[in-house]
Design an enzyme around this catalytic site. Structure first.
Site, PDB file in Angstrom:
ATOM      1  N   GLY A   1       5.041 -15.275 -96.476  1.00 14.14           N
ATOM      2  CA  GLY A   1       6.285 -15.743 -97.101  1.00 14.14           C
ATOM      3  C   GLY A   1       6.551 -17.212 -96.825  1.00 14.14           C
TER       4      GLY A   1
ATOM      5  N   LYS B   1      15.464  -1.783 -94.341  1.00 12.63           N
ATOM      6  CA  LYS B   1      15.201  -2.504 -93.086  1.00 12.63           C
ATOM      7  C   LYS B   1      15.143  -1.515 -91.912  1.00 12.63           C
ATOM      8  CE  LYS B   1      16.492  -7.010 -94.658  1.00 12.63           C
ATOM      9  NZ  LYS B   1      16.358  -8.379 -94.276  1.00 12.63           N
TER      10      LYS B   1
ATOM     11  N   GLY C   1       8.687 -19.319 -99.039  1.00 12.52           N
ATOM     12  CA  GLY C   1      10.087 -18.908 -99.173  1.00 12.52           C
ATOM     13  C   GLY C   1      11.018 -19.765 -98.320  1.00 12.52           C
TER      14      GLY C   1
HETATM   15  N1  LIG Z   1      20.890 -13.635 -92.637  1.00  7.99           N
HETATM   16  C1  LIG Z   1      21.034 -14.135 -93.863  1.00  7.99           C
HETATM   17  O1  LIG Z   1      22.117 -14.629 -94.232  1.00  7.99           O
HETATM   18  C2  LIG Z   1      19.877 -14.111 -94.792  1.00  7.99           C
HETATM   19  C3  LIG Z   1      19.954 -14.762 -96.048  1.00  7.99           C
HETATM   20  C4  LIG Z   1      18.812 -14.744 -96.853  1.00  7.99           C
HETATM   21  C5  LIG Z   1      17.643 -14.088 -96.441  1.00  7.99           C
HETATM   22  N2  LIG Z   1      17.632 -13.465 -95.234  1.00  7.99           N
HETATM   23  C6  LIG Z   1      16.434 -12.743 -94.745  1.00  7.99           C
HETATM   24  O2  LIG Z   1      15.391 -13.681 -94.500  1.00  7.99           O
HETATM   25  C7  LIG Z   1      14.128 -13.084 -94.831  1.00  7.99           C
HETATM   26  C8  LIG Z   1      13.393 -13.993 -95.793  1.00  7.99           C
HETATM   27  O3  LIG Z   1      14.157 -14.112 -96.979  1.00  7.99           O
HETATM   28  P1  LIG Z   1      14.092 -15.434 -97.894  1.00  7.99           P
HETATM   29  O4  LIG Z   1      15.348 -15.479 -98.692  1.00  7.99           O
HETATM   30  O5  LIG Z   1      13.696 -16.599 -97.059  1.00  7.99           O
HETATM   31  O6  LIG Z   1      12.894 -15.037 -98.876  1.00  7.99           O
HETATM   32  P2  LIG Z   1      12.426 -15.829-100.176  1.00  7.99           P
HETATM   33  O7  LIG Z   1      12.912 -17.236-100.159  1.00  7.99           O
HETATM   34  O8  LIG Z   1      12.742 -14.987-101.382  1.00  7.99           O
HETATM   35  O9  LIG Z   1      10.847 -15.887 -99.988  1.00  7.99           O
HETATM   36  C9  LIG Z   1      10.074 -14.729-100.067  1.00  7.99           C
HETATM   37  C10 LIG Z   1       8.646 -15.080 -99.704  1.00  7.99           C
HETATM   38  O10 LIG Z   1       7.879 -13.876 -99.695  1.00  7.99           O
HETATM   39  C11 LIG Z   1       6.701 -14.085-100.448  1.00  7.99           C
HETATM   40  N3  LIG Z   1       6.277 -12.817-101.037  1.00  7.99           N
HETATM   41  C12 LIG Z   1       6.999 -12.030-101.841  1.00  7.99           C
HETATM   42  N4  LIG Z   1       6.300 -10.954-102.192  1.00  7.99           N
HETATM   43  C13 LIG Z   1       5.104 -11.079-101.590  1.00  7.99           C
HETATM   44  C14 LIG Z   1       3.936 -10.294-101.600  1.00  7.99           C
HETATM   45  N5  LIG Z   1       3.870  -9.152-102.283  1.00  7.99           N
HETATM   46  N6  LIG Z   1       2.872 -10.708-100.879  1.00  7.99           N
HETATM   47  C15 LIG Z   1       2.934 -11.858-100.172  1.00  7.99           C
HETATM   48  N7  LIG Z   1       4.019 -12.666-100.136  1.00  7.99           N
HETATM   49  C16 LIG Z   1       5.077 -12.268-100.849  1.00  7.99           C
HETATM   50  C17 LIG Z   1       7.095 -15.088-101.498  1.00  7.99           C
HETATM   51  O11 LIG Z   1       5.923 -15.686-101.993  1.00  7.99           O
HETATM   52  P3  LIG Z   1       5.772 -16.288-103.495  1.00  7.99           P
HETATM   53  O12 LIG Z   1       6.043 -17.750-103.347  1.00  7.99           O
HETATM   54  O13 LIG Z   1       4.379 -15.975-103.851  1.00  7.99           O
HETATM   55  O14 LIG Z   1       6.783 -15.590-104.369  1.00  7.99           O
HETATM   56  C18 LIG Z   1       7.963 -16.030-100.680  1.00  7.99           C
HETATM   57  O15 LIG Z   1       7.155 -16.914 -99.951  1.00  7.99           O
HETATM   58  C19 LIG Z   1      14.451 -11.673 -95.372  1.00  7.99           C
HETATM   59  O16 LIG Z   1      14.325 -10.751 -94.326  1.00  7.99           O
HETATM   60  C20 LIG Z   1      15.905 -11.789 -95.799  1.00  7.99           C
HETATM   61  O17 LIG Z   1      16.587 -10.543 -95.757  1.00  7.99           O
HETATM   62  C21 LIG Z   1      18.718 -13.478 -94.401  1.00  7.99           C
END
Ligand SMILES: NC(=O)c1ccc[n+]([C@@H]2O[C@H](COP(=O)([O-])OP(=O)(O)OC[C@H]3O[C@@H](n4cnc5c(N)ncnc54)[C@H](OP(=O)(O)O)[C@@H]3O)[C@@H](O)[C@H]2O)c1
Length: 225
Positions: A10, A134, A13
């Site tokens: 990820g 989760k 991301g």
């Molecule tokens: N505490 C909070 O307020 C908060 C807010 C947001 C998120 N979070 C948590 O933080 C974590 C990360 O979230 P995020 O928002 O940073 O995620 P994100 O920006 O949506 O990024 C997701 C990443 O996962 C990769 N990915 C998706 N499907 C995949 C697959 N099948 N195989 C390999 N890689 C894959 C994507 O790659 P591609 O570039 O190829 O799509 C991207 O790099 C999660 O656990 C989320 O719940 C917490």
């Protein structure tokens, strides 16, 4: 002590990019599993170029491709997954691979939020149950006996502070505000870069093995009246 080799899933991301940067900053040999689709996306490919120039080894693969997972997991000591909340259950194949190889010293699943076992049920607009997957992944990791650390970091400041934690908004609410609890409920907001630095510092710390880590640094809290 030799630094653990870390695989980030990820890295293109929002949080994952900070994790990859932090991993390098703290001198861990760092690998990122990258999908083909990310390489053809201009913004993501720029991020990947920056990481690669900084020293991250990019490996092609995805959570659906078992062979790529085996090859990637074999190269490292620690796996950190940072796929988005809606992709939580896609970690199951990765967990199966980690279990089969048996060589990973620490797995940090994609949780990075409020503790799902303590939070109230949260259903998104499309009916998606935010916390249940989760919890399922936590239980699977424990049942498989995989060494883990869970990062429970409350709210990301960038995403949830501007909206005052109002679901679905990206700016302060103007017409209606949902008040949580009795109105005195406290919120903890974290910078993603701090969450990433904390996560990387946990990977080689024996005190964090098989623990849930709560990020609530007491000396760094701001309270607004
Ligand atoms: N505490 C909070 O307020 C908060 C807010 C947001 C998120 N979070 C948590 O933080 C974590 C990360 O979230 P995020 O928002 O940073 O995620 P994100 O920006 O949506 O990024 C997701 C990443 O996962 C990769 N990915 C998706 N499907 C995949 C697959 N099948 N195989 C390999 N890689 C894959 C994507 O790659 P591609 O570039 O190829 O799509 C991207 O790099 C999660 O656990 C989320 O719940 C917490």
């Amino acid at each position: 002590m030799e630094k653990s080799k870390i695989l980030i899933i990820g890295a293109t991301g929002s949080l994952g990019y900070h994790l990859a940067e932090s991993s390098l900053k703290f001198c861990h040999p760092t690998f990122a599993l990258v999908r083909d689709s990310a390489i053809s996306d201009p913004i993501k490919s720029h991020k990947l170029q920056c990481l690669s120039h900084a020293g991250v080894t990019l490996l092609k693969g995805s959570l659906e491709d078992e062979a790529s997972l085996v090859e990637a997991v074999k190269l490292v000591d620690v796996v950190i997954c940072a796929v988005s909340a809606k992709q939580t259950l896609q970690q199951k194949l990765l967990i199966k691979v980690i279990k089969q190889l048996g060589s990973i010293k620490r797995f940090i699943p994609s949780e990075f939020g409020s503790d799902p076992t303590k939070a109230k049920v949260c259903e998104l607009e499309d009916g998606y149950n935010f916390y249940a997957p989760k919890i399922e992944i936590r239980q699977l990791v424990e049942a498989e006996g995989i060494p883990y650390t869970i990062i429970s970091c409350n709210f990301f400041m960038k995403i949830l502070l501007p909206s005052l934690v109002q679901p679905g908004l990206s700016a302060p609410p103007r017409d209606k505000v949902t008040i949580f609890g009795d109105g005195n409920t406290k919120g903890v907001f974290m910078q993603e870069s701090d969450v990433a630095a904390f996560t990387i510092n946990a990977v080689d710390d024996p005190r964090t093995l098989n623990k849930v880590l709560y990020l609530r640094p007491p000396g760094k809290c701001l309270f607004y009246e």
